[in-house]
Design a protein around this motif. Structure first.
Motif, PDB file in Angstrom:
ATOM      1  N   PHE A 103       8.446   2.357  -2.177  1.00 11.74           N
ATOM      2  CA  PHE A 103       8.234   0.987  -2.622  1.00 11.74           C
ATOM      3  C   PHE A 103       7.742   0.101  -1.477  1.00 11.74           C
ATOM      4  CE2 PHE A 103       9.760  -3.330  -3.353  1.00 11.74           C
ATOM      5  CZ  PHE A 103       9.231  -3.587  -4.602  1.00 11.74           C
ATOM      6  N   ALA A 104       8.307   0.273  -0.292  1.00 10.12           N
ATOM      7  CA  ALA A 104       7.947  -0.583   0.842  1.00 10.12           C
ATOM      8  C   ALA A 104       6.480  -0.435   1.230  1.00 10.12           C
ATOM      9  CB  ALA A 104       8.836  -0.269   2.038  1.00 10.12           C
ATOM     10  N   GLN A 105       5.906   0.728   0.990  1.00  8.62           N
ATOM     11  CA  GLN A 105       4.526   0.966   1.398  1.00  8.62           C
ATOM     12  C   GLN A 105       3.504   0.221   0.539  1.00  8.62           C
ATOM     13  OE1 GLN A 105       5.145   5.358   1.512  1.00  8.62           O
ATOM     14  NE2 GLN A 105       3.937   5.257   3.396  1.00  8.62           N
ATOM     15  N   ILE A 106       3.933  -0.305  -0.599  1.00 14.30           N
ATOM     16  CA  ILE A 106       3.023  -1.118  -1.405  1.00 14.30           C
ATOM     17  C   ILE A 106       2.481  -2.274  -0.579  1.00 14.30           C
ATOM     18  CG2 ILE A 106       2.895  -2.701  -3.387  1.00 14.30           C
ATOM     19  CD1 ILE A 106       4.956  -0.963  -4.790  1.00 14.30           C
ATOM     20  N   LEU A 107       3.314  -2.851   0.257  1.00 16.29           N
ATOM     21  CA  LEU A 107       2.934  -4.042   1.020  1.00 16.29           C
ATOM     22  C   LEU A 107       2.260  -3.725   2.343  1.00 16.29           C
ATOM     23  CD1 LEU A 107       6.134  -6.214   0.409  1.00 16.29           C
ATOM     24  CD2 LEU A 107       4.002  -6.189  -0.890  1.00 16.29           C
ATOM     25  N   THR A 108       2.109  -2.443   2.674  1.00 17.31           N
ATOM     26  CA  THR A 108       1.542  -2.104   3.983  1.00 17.31           C
ATOM     27  C   THR A 108       0.342  -1.174   3.925  1.00 17.31           C
ATOM     28  OG1 THR A 108       3.140  -0.290   4.197  1.00 17.31           O
ATOM     29  CG2 THR A 108       3.768  -2.421   5.138  1.00 17.31           C
ATOM     30  N   GLU A 109       0.263  -0.292   2.946  1.00 15.56           N
ATOM     31  CA  GLU A 109      -0.817   0.689   2.888  1.00 15.56           C
ATOM     32  C   GLU A 109      -2.086   0.065   2.309  1.00 15.56           C
ATOM     33  OE1 GLU A 109      -0.820   3.795   3.946  1.00 15.56           O
ATOM     34  OE2 GLU A 109       1.277   3.916   4.545  1.00 15.56           O
ATOM     35  N   PHE A 110      -3.237   0.629   2.675  1.00 15.96           N
ATOM     36  CA  PHE A 110      -4.515   0.140   2.163  1.00 15.96           C
ATOM     37  C   PHE A 110      -4.767   0.760   0.791  1.00 15.96           C
ATOM     38  CE2 PHE A 110      -9.205   0.075   1.891  1.00 15.96           C
ATOM     39  CZ  PHE A 110      -9.428  -1.273   2.128  1.00 15.96           C
ATOM     40  N   TYR A 111      -4.818  -0.087  -0.224  1.00 13.99           N
ATOM     41  CA  TYR A 111      -5.054   0.311  -1.608  1.00 13.99           C
ATOM     42  C   TYR A 111      -4.116   1.436  -2.065  1.00 13.99           C
ATOM     43  CZ  TYR A 111      -8.803  -2.822  -2.760  1.00 13.99           C
ATOM     44  OH  TYR A 111      -9.515  -3.960  -3.059  1.00 13.99           O
ATOM     45  N   LYS A 112      -2.844   1.215  -1.853  1.00 17.98           N
ATOM     46  CA  LYS A 112      -1.806   2.070  -2.437  1.00 17.98           C
ATOM     47  C   LYS A 112      -0.842   1.153  -3.170  1.00 17.98           C
ATOM     48  CE  LYS A 112      -3.109   6.140  -0.943  1.00 17.98           C
ATOM     49  NZ  LYS A 112      -4.385   5.726  -0.350  1.00 17.98           N
ATOM     50  N   THR A 113      -1.295   0.652  -4.310  1.00 14.43           N
ATOM     51  CA  THR A 113      -0.488  -0.270  -5.101  1.00 14.43           C
ATOM     52  C   THR A 113      -0.306   0.297  -6.505  1.00 14.43           C
ATOM     53  OG1 THR A 113      -2.343  -1.538  -6.012  1.00 14.43           O
ATOM     54  CG2 THR A 113      -1.528  -2.188  -3.826  1.00 14.43           C
TER      55      THR A 113
END
Length: 674
Positions: A241-251
């Motif tokens: 879940f946390a990576q939604i706000l940090t990864e490039f186009y991983k939403t």
């Protein structure tokens, strides 16, 4: 800057004045919206006719402004006010616009602020969504304003007519040419268009549903749209879940690895895709006018037809996909009208001529001159293709759309089933009479009535067409058709959800009724909200201070028609920030416009790397300057011989510019500024 602002304001003021007359019988917020929509169209179109003759110059802008004001004045003087739908109380939507529409507008305003070349210590920053397409649009804005060539060519493929819908960028080019900074030339029209999208959607949704609560629900489900992609970020897959706000186009709306492709309209369609933004700002209002046309009678029908036909006919070079989508809707609604009034076929055809003739007359020139030549080059774009980007290879058909579109898709399918059976409609959406329900805002009968049933044929034609035909090399771009279908799917789904809610309330099943609304909003909006949150915090540097400084040097010290050789990076300093031509740009843009660039890429590589071929190629492409930065050094490591062959006229912070043509060398020697 003063003249640019004056140019912008006078256009809008003139058409707002005309809108007061044309919509005299409507409430204030509709008058204001109508005037701003018409003014936006005038901003895009008014300089065009003069630019063919005079080039894209300040004189063409001035004459276009005069023409715009003259047309607005003529409408105010001679046009008859359009009839209002007396069965609807449009005034009751003012609070919804204030409490629901305004927060959405402010949200988009903040994202535009942070996403459109925001000056920072890092240079020019953008957001995740605008790291890509914005650079292409910036190049169109700057090249049209600086080079003043009309009809414009691709600055990233000189010699090729720009057939991509460019009129949204023409507005920014006008403002940039008349004194705005590049940032504000893009930002100000974008703020206006985002506002029009939100208010026009609310207007259209209310016209379709005749219900305040449905309109509010549809607005949330449309602008915060998303499917079930969030499930992959709760331990079901590699990402957390946390990576939604940090990864490039991983939403939850952009997760290609898991076939999640239904992008959020704010984060991925409106903010970064300027043609979509411009198209929707006109198309949603045009759809409302078209719906009023289909439901009016007598001379009232003629006025609505002319208005809708004019707006639709001006759409191809604003947003071709919106034009296509409304064309399909028009065919569906025409077929419906022909069936319903089959005893008066001649009158139906005459009525539809009031809409169809203006649309065809205005559109045909654009299509013949710009759209068709590029779309049919190399065998053409159009071909058969089933199941959009899923291609029936990854997910089962229904699961693909349920996973991507979620609650709206399920409720839309349920709506089609309910609307097909009159006894089901009567059970879940009983007639309530012609009086307004003060608690719900519902008017003129139940939500799932025959009007809503007949309305479905137009949007359904879009869905079927987008499912079986591809109109461009990029399969994903069919979503621009699907989203116009989605406008009506969202409204229909909201009618179903609210009808079920009220049905269970009548059964005194309070918990079940409440659960329907809560689940619909939470499941329908959580993925979209998380995607927007990612955009809220995203920040990427598109142009470093070194590149910005080099762009300023180029803008002040090189001819406006200069030809540069650069690497084909998408965030190309020369093309995007200076408006100068480069031999060839990135295929990220050009390939998906159907353009073949392979030879030019090979030639650019030879210019940087092959001394034996360099001189002839520089002469062939009439190159004036060679640009050297970290992009070029990384792309063409054998560039070193260039520095021994041509004079360096700029050298700062790792960026060098070499003069190659006699005029460039002479200008550098004399220190002239152009």
């Amino acid at each position: 800057m003063f003249f640019a602002l004056l140019y912008f304001v006078i256009h809008l003021a003139a058409w707002s004045y005309a809108g007061q007359k044309l919509f005299a019988h409507h409430c204030g917020w509709i008058k204001g919206t109508a005037g701003l929509v018409l003014g936006t169209v005038a901003l895009m179109w008014s300089p065009v006719v003069f630019s063919f003759w005079l080039g894209f110059t300040p004189l063409a802008q001035g004459l276009g402004l005069a023409l715009s004001c003259a047309l607005a004045g003529a409408i105010y003087a001679y046009a008859k006010p359009l009839a209002v739908n007396e069965t609807l109380d449009y005034g009751q939507m003012q609070r919804s616009i204030l409490y629901l529409g305004l927060p959405l507008i402010l949200l988009m305003a903040y994202l535009l602020h942070t996403h459109i070349i925001l000056p920072t210590a890092n240079g020019y920053d953008v957001g995740q969504a605008t790291f890509g397409d914005l650079q292409m649009h910036m190049g169109m804005v700057t090249s049209l304003a600086r080079q003043e060539v009309f009809p414009p060519e691709y600055s990233i493929l000189p010699g090729q007519r720009l057939s991509y819908p460019f009129l949204v960028n023409l507005v920014s080019s006008s403002l940039y040419q008349l004194g705005f900074s590049l940032r504000w030339a893009i930002l100000l029209p974008s703020l206006l268009m985002c506002t029009l999208i939100v208010i026009s959607f609310i207007l259209l949704a209310f016209e379709v549903s005749r219900d305040r609560r449905v309109t509010q629900l549809a607005t949330l489900l449309f602008f915060l749209n998303g499917g079930l992609g969030f499930i992959y970020f709760f331990g079901w897959h590699d990402y957390t879940f946390a990576q939604i706000l940090t990864e490039f186009y991983k939403t939850p709306t952009n997760y290609n690895a898991m076939n999640v492709r239904w992008s959020n309209v704010i984060a991925d369609m409106i903010i970064p895709q300027r043609t979509t933004m411009a198209g929707w700002s006109v198309a949603f209002f045009a759809l409302w006018a078209l719906l009023r046309f289909t439901r009016s009678t007598g001379k009232d029908k003629h006025g609505w037809g002319i208005l809708a036909g004019t707006l639709v006919g001006l759409l191809p070079m604003i947003h071709t996909h919106s034009f296509m989508a409304i064309g399909l809707i028009s065919l569906g609604w025409l077929a419906t009208d022909l069936y319903q009034r089959r005893a008066q076929l001649g009158q139906v055809i005459i009525d539809w001529c009031w809409y169809g003739l203006p649309a065809i007359i205005l559109a045909i020139g654009q299509l013949m001159y710009w759209t068709f030549p590029q779309a049919t080059a190399g065998g053409g774009f159009v071909h058969f293709h089933l199941n959009w980007v899923n291609e029936l290879k990854i997910d089962p058909y229904l699961w693909f759309y349920i996973k991507n579109i979620g609650v709206v898709y399920i409720a839309w399918l349920a709506g089609l089933a309910l609307l097909a059976r009159s006894n089901w409609r009567e059970r879940f959406g009983p007639q309530t009479g012609s009086q307004t329900d003060s608690q719900t805002g519902s008017q003129n009968g139940g939500l799932l009535d025959q009007n809503l049933a007949w309305l479905q044929l137009g949007p359904l034609l879009i869905y079927i067409t987008a499912e079986v035909l591809i109109f461009q090399p990029n399969l994903y771009d069919n979503n621009k058709l699907f989203y116009i279908w989605y406008v009506f799917a969202t409204i229909t789904a909201s009618c179903v959800i609210v009808s079920l809610y009220r049905y269970f309330l009548r059964q005194q099943k309070w918990l079940l009724a409440s659960s329907i609304i809560v689940l619909s909003l939470s499941l329908g909006c959580v993925s979209g909200a998380l995607t927007i949150a990612r955009e809220w915090v995203s920040s990427y540097t598109a142009y470093t201070p070194a590149h910005v400084a080099a762009a300023q040097f180029i803008d002040q010290n090189t001819p406006k028609d200069a030809m540069f050789v650069t690497a084909p990076n998408h965030n190309n300093t020369v093309a995007a920030l200076t408006g100068r031509n480069i031999v060839v740009g990135t295929d990220t843009y050009l390939f998906f416009h159907g353009l073949n660039t392979r030879q030019r890429h090979d030639d650019v590589k030879a210019i940087y790397s092959s001394p034996g071929e360099r001189t002839a190629l520089i002469a062939q492409y009439k190159v004036d300057y060679i640009y050297l930065s970290d992009f070029e050094r990384g792309e063409y490591p054998e560039f070193i011989s260039l520095l021994r062959s041509y004079p360096v006229i700029y050298d700062a912070n790792g960026v060098q510019i070499l003069a190659t043509s006699p005029r460039a060398i002479e200008l550098a020697r004399q220190g002239l500024k152009h």
